[in-house]
Design an enzyme around this catalytic site. Sequence first.
Site, PDB file in Angstrom:
ATOM      1  N   PRO A   4      -4.667   1.134  18.661  1.00 11.14           N
ATOM      2  CG  PRO A   4      -6.634   0.005  18.146  1.00 11.14           C
ATOM      3  CD  PRO A   4      -5.941   0.710  19.261  1.00 11.14           C
ATOM      4  CE1 TYR A  45      -1.498   4.421   8.828  1.00 10.83           C
ATOM      5  CE2 TYR A  45      -0.242   3.132   7.232  1.00 10.83           C
ATOM      6  CZ  TYR A  45      -1.371   3.318   8.009  1.00 10.83           C
ATOM      7  OH  TYR A  45      -2.389   2.388   7.959  1.00 10.83           O
ATOM      8  CE1 TYR A  63      -6.230   4.090  10.439  1.00 10.65           C
ATOM      9  CE2 TYR A  63      -5.418   4.422   8.205  1.00 10.65           C
ATOM     10  CZ  TYR A  63      -5.331   3.789   9.432  1.00 10.65           C
ATOM     11  OH  TYR A  63      -4.349   2.854   9.648  1.00 10.65           O
ATOM     12  CG  HIS A  74      -2.074  -0.881   1.145  1.00  4.06           C
ATOM     13  ND1 HIS A  74      -3.211  -0.743   1.912  1.00  4.06           N
ATOM     14  CD2 HIS A  74      -2.308  -1.935   0.311  1.00  4.06           C
ATOM     15  CE1 HIS A  74      -4.078  -1.675   1.567  1.00  4.06           C
ATOM     16  NE2 HIS A  74      -3.558  -2.412   0.618  1.00  4.06           N
ATOM     17  CE  LYS A 125       3.363   3.759  12.912  1.00  2.14           C
ATOM     18  NZ  LYS A 125       3.900   3.284  11.624  1.00  2.14           N
TER      19      LYS A 125
HETATM   20  C1  PHB Z   1      -6.305  -3.764  10.619  1.00  2.75           C
HETATM   21  O1  PHB Z   1      -6.327  -4.084   9.432  1.00  2.75           O
HETATM   22  O2  PHB Z   1      -6.680  -4.542  11.509  1.00  2.75           O
HETATM   23  C2  PHB Z   1      -5.825  -2.398  10.970  1.00  2.75           C
HETATM   24  C3  PHB Z   1      -5.263  -1.622   9.982  1.00  2.75           C
HETATM   25  C4  PHB Z   1      -4.831  -0.344  10.283  1.00  2.75           C
HETATM   26  C5  PHB Z   1      -4.956   0.138  11.570  1.00  2.75           C
HETATM   27  C6  PHB Z   1      -5.481  -0.659  12.576  1.00  2.75           C
HETATM   28  C7  PHB Z   1      -5.928  -1.933  12.266  1.00  2.75           C
HETATM   29  O3  PHB Z   1      -4.566   1.392  11.827  1.00  2.75           O
END
Ligand code: PHB
Length: 392
Positions: free
Chosen positions: A295, A387, A203, A75, A299
Amino acid sequence: MIRLKTKVVIIGGGPAGLLLSQLLHTRDIESIILEQKTKAYVLGRIRAGILERGLVNLIEEAGCSNRMHAEGFVHNGTLVSYDKEIFRINFSKHTNADVMLYGQNEITRDLYEAREKTGGKIEFNVENVSVQDVKSATPFVEYTIAGTRHRINCDYVAGCDGFHGVSRRTIPRKNRREYEKIYPFGWLGILSETPPVNHELIYTNSAHGFALCSMRNANLSRFYIQCSLNDHPDNWTDAAFWRELKRRIPKVYADQLITGPSIEKSITPLRSFVTEPMQWGRLFLCGDAAHIVPPTGAKGLNTAASDVHYLYNGLKEFYETGSSKHLNLYSEKALQRVWKSERFSWWFTSLMHRAPNQSHFDLKIQNAELEFLRSSSAAQQVMAENYVGLPY
Ligand code: PHB
Ligand code: APR
């Protein structure tokens, strides 16, 4: 009492312990992993799936990257949305780097397979683990399996036993400093055998709270919505989850979302936690045993990986040259990076969630910060740099 001997005892057979053990193996440094659960239990835990470049490199170095490269997805950006706005942060443009989407339990599975293939010793179902004499040159670890007490004499102990493990508590309370922040909300997550709504993550900060659209593969999606800490997964039918998710994500994605039955549904509370120091004599804490991040930004595993990097290099140096220089710097070096991951995870969490006690002022500031991130290339660069992962 059964007596054993090895160089490094690794407490905890989660991803941190397994990765450390497999890396040590590449240098012929013997270790034994002690895991309190079964392999099936460890593999059944669903966690975030975004890997920084540093972790990808470590998995390559450990010789376990074939399936990740074949089945994982690169990604090079992510979408962020709020209000009526939606924008993309281009990781490649800002950092020349990208991230790998590959489930944490898939990595764990690959690491178990590699350890089994290369004769790694893993003891499952261990009970009453006790770490002894780590302030001396002859530490040992005791544990029980099926009623029989065992003792392993070793040079070093790696505490990779997660937040609830025993390793951290081996450091006397008066010599430990703990830092913690509890957030006033949780994440309700589901896994469903449906195609992702977008090829990159989304997000969202909506008036109804945070939402995240993530994925595992072309027919497996992972979604989260911010929920109350008092909530319970049983309170949420699949239909109610999809309805709430659609209410929060941008309309264009809500309209094309393909829904289906959930195959997993759970709630995670959000917490930031760090313990200092991460070394006590010959005991080294790694991963969730020493720190937790909320989460947002994924990280957790990546921060465990940077600890593994520092510890592996310190142990390698010791066994190859006899010098303890980098082992003695472990806590300092690991913590410098841990705190940067903590900062980013706290910042991204604060930016994207609606807190129950948020004032009108707080909301305006949050909105201004989102506006700034949307319109400033410099702000996007800072976000992208964090990130994709800060250097080790
Ligand atoms: C996930 O795919 O579980 C996931 C991805 C990105 C995040 C948190 C969880 O920031
Ligand atoms: N004895 C032996 N094993 C133990 C003990 C104990 N007393 N206590 C806990 N364990 C085991 C747990 O059963 C678990 O399998 O230690 C392991 C720790 O694994 P994780 O909790 O997965 O922690 P870690 O390996 O540090 O992984 C880093 O990244 O995404 C985040 O939190 C997520 O687990 C993830 C973490």
